[in-house]
Motif scaffolding. Structure first.
Motif, short mmCIF file in Angstrom:
data_model
loop_
_atom_site.label_atom_id
_atom_site.label_comp_id
_atom_site.label_asym_id
_atom_site.label_seq_id
_atom_site.Cartn_x
_atom_site.Cartn_y
_atom_site.Cartn_z
N UNK A 58 0.81 -1.22 0.00
CA UNK A 58 0.00 0.00 0.00
C UNK A 58 0.84 1.26 0.00
N UNK A 59 2.08 1.19 0.49
CA UNK A 59 2.99 2.35 0.46
C UNK A 59 2.30 3.60 1.05
N UNK A 60 1.82 3.45 2.28
CA UNK A 60 0.99 4.47 2.92
C UNK A 60 1.82 5.54 3.61
N UNK A 61 2.72 6.14 2.87
CA UNK A 61 3.64 7.13 3.46
C UNK A 61 3.90 8.24 2.46
N UNK A 62 4.05 9.44 2.99
CA UNK A 62 4.53 10.58 2.21
C UNK A 62 5.50 11.38 3.06
N UNK A 63 6.42 12.05 2.40
CA UNK A 63 7.42 12.87 3.09
C UNK A 63 7.32 14.29 2.56
N UNK A 64 7.30 15.24 3.46
CA UNK A 64 7.28 16.65 3.07
C UNK A 64 8.58 17.30 3.52
N UNK A 140 5.34 4.22 7.65
CA UNK A 140 6.07 5.47 7.89
C UNK A 140 7.34 5.22 8.70
N UNK A 141 7.23 4.44 9.77
CA UNK A 141 8.39 4.17 10.63
C UNK A 141 9.49 3.44 9.86
N UNK A 142 9.09 2.44 9.06
CA UNK A 142 10.09 1.70 8.28
C UNK A 142 10.78 2.60 7.27
N UNK A 143 9.99 3.41 6.57
CA UNK A 143 10.56 4.33 5.58
C UNK A 143 11.57 5.26 6.24
N UNK A 144 11.15 5.87 7.35
CA UNK A 144 12.00 6.85 8.02
C UNK A 144 13.29 6.23 8.53
N UNK A 145 13.20 5.02 9.11
CA UNK A 145 14.41 4.41 9.64
C UNK A 145 15.38 4.04 8.52
N UNK A 146 14.85 3.63 7.37
CA UNK A 146 15.73 3.38 6.23
C UNK A 146 16.42 4.66 5.79
N UNK A 147 15.69 5.76 5.80
CA UNK A 147 16.28 7.06 5.44
C UNK A 147 17.41 7.41 6.39
N UNK A 148 17.16 7.26 7.70
CA UNK A 148 18.17 7.63 8.68
C UNK A 148 19.39 6.70 8.60
N UNK A 149 19.15 5.40 8.44
CA UNK A 149 20.27 4.46 8.34
C UNK A 149 21.11 4.76 7.10
N UNK A 150 20.45 5.06 5.98
CA UNK A 150 21.18 5.40 4.76
C UNK A 150 21.97 6.68 4.95
N UNK A 151 21.36 7.67 5.61
CA UNK A 151 22.04 8.94 5.86
C UNK A 151 23.29 8.72 6.71
N UNK A 152 23.17 7.89 7.75
CA UNK A 152 24.31 7.63 8.62
C UNK A 152 25.41 6.90 7.87
#
Length: 275
Positions: A58-64, A140-152
């Motif tokens: 479902x990909x129920x996430x958006x980022x602003x 949302x939580x999974x998406x965000x944690x992937x973003x942070x892990x990739x950033x680190x």
């Protein structure tokens, strides 16, 4: 055991790689240099988020992405639990406000539960079930944690901003969230400065508490007390001798009173968690 012992570190080092090393070295970064995050870096970490697992596809996430200075200021007001008038008065009086990184971080991202696009596809979609909220919140939580892990992994640092829910409805107004969209939390990202505040990692509950086999095992009183002492030792090491909040104090502070009760009304208004 609340921190990795030398023996455990040695055992892990035999099976580790750069990814695991980056994850184990995670810490919240609240102080940044003035260097912007390149377009390529930002796109790379957002793509890493996009690649994450998603419930039912479902990909129920958006980022602003918040680049407007006035919007940053509004989010800073929200994190400080202040109206615009209170905020302006505090600034005029020279008061030191919390969460300065919301203003100063090179990037500020707002992560949202989003079933709006699903309502566009199916206007009669039953999006008000609690299960739909769980699906979206997990996405949302999974998406965000992937973003942070990739950033680190790229040498960046970041911190989650849950204080955005101090006034979740206003946060939604700032980003003009339509029905079926709810901002859950923010994230600051940037290049870490040399500030000592960026070099600390708080103790975590040990695996012996977090992981059970075949059936759930409650934490023992001894395990809780051991971890509680580890937290006290951490604060003494960071701040010196004195009275510091232990973990049990923090649990009582967070869960000993109503926890942002206004959130439910906003969820319902946005079409979530009605049944």
């Amino acid at each position: 055991m609340t921190k990795l012992t030398k023996e455990t570190q040695a055992e892990i080092s035999q099976v580790t790689n750069a990814t695991i090393k980056t994850m184990l070295e995670h810490r919240s970064v609240r102080d940044y240099t003035d260097e912007p995050i390149s377009v390529e870096m930002l796109e790379a970490v957002l793509e890493a988020g996009r690649a994450v697992s998603t419930s039912n596809y479902m990909q129920s996430v958006s980022v602003v992405r918040i680049t407007d200075r006035q919007q940053r200021i509004k989010f800073h007001q929200i994190s400080n639990g202040m109206s615009e008038e209170q905020y302006n008065e505090a600034i005029a009086e020279g008061k030191k406000l919390a969460h300065p990184y919301v203003l100063e971080a090179p990037e500020y991202l707002v992560f949202c539960m989003d079933t709006h696009r699903h309502s566009q596809i199916e206007p009669a979609a039953q999006l008000d079930w609690i299960e739909v909220l769980i699906i979206a919140a997990v996405d949302v939580a999974l998406y965000a944690q992937n973003v942070l892990a990739a950033a680190e992994s790229l040498g960046l640092g970041g911190v989650y901003i849950g204080s955005m829910r101090n006034d979740i409805e206003r946060a939604g107004e700032v980003i003009k969230a339509p029905k079926h969209v709810v901002p859950l939390f923010g994230m600051c990202l940037g290049h870490p400065s040399d500030s000592p505040k960026n070099d600390t990692t708080k103790p975590r509950l040990p695996l012996s508490v977090l992981v059970s086999e075949n059936q759930y095992q409650p934490a023992t009183e001894a395990q809780i007390e051991d971890f509680n002492q580890a937290v006290v030792d951490y604060y003494v090491e960071q701040r010196g001798e004195g009275t510091h909040p232990d973990w049990k104090d923090q649990v009582k502070k967070v869960f000993g009173a109503p926890v942002r009760p206004h959130v439910m009304d906003y969820l319902n208004k946005q079409g979530f968690a009605k049944r």
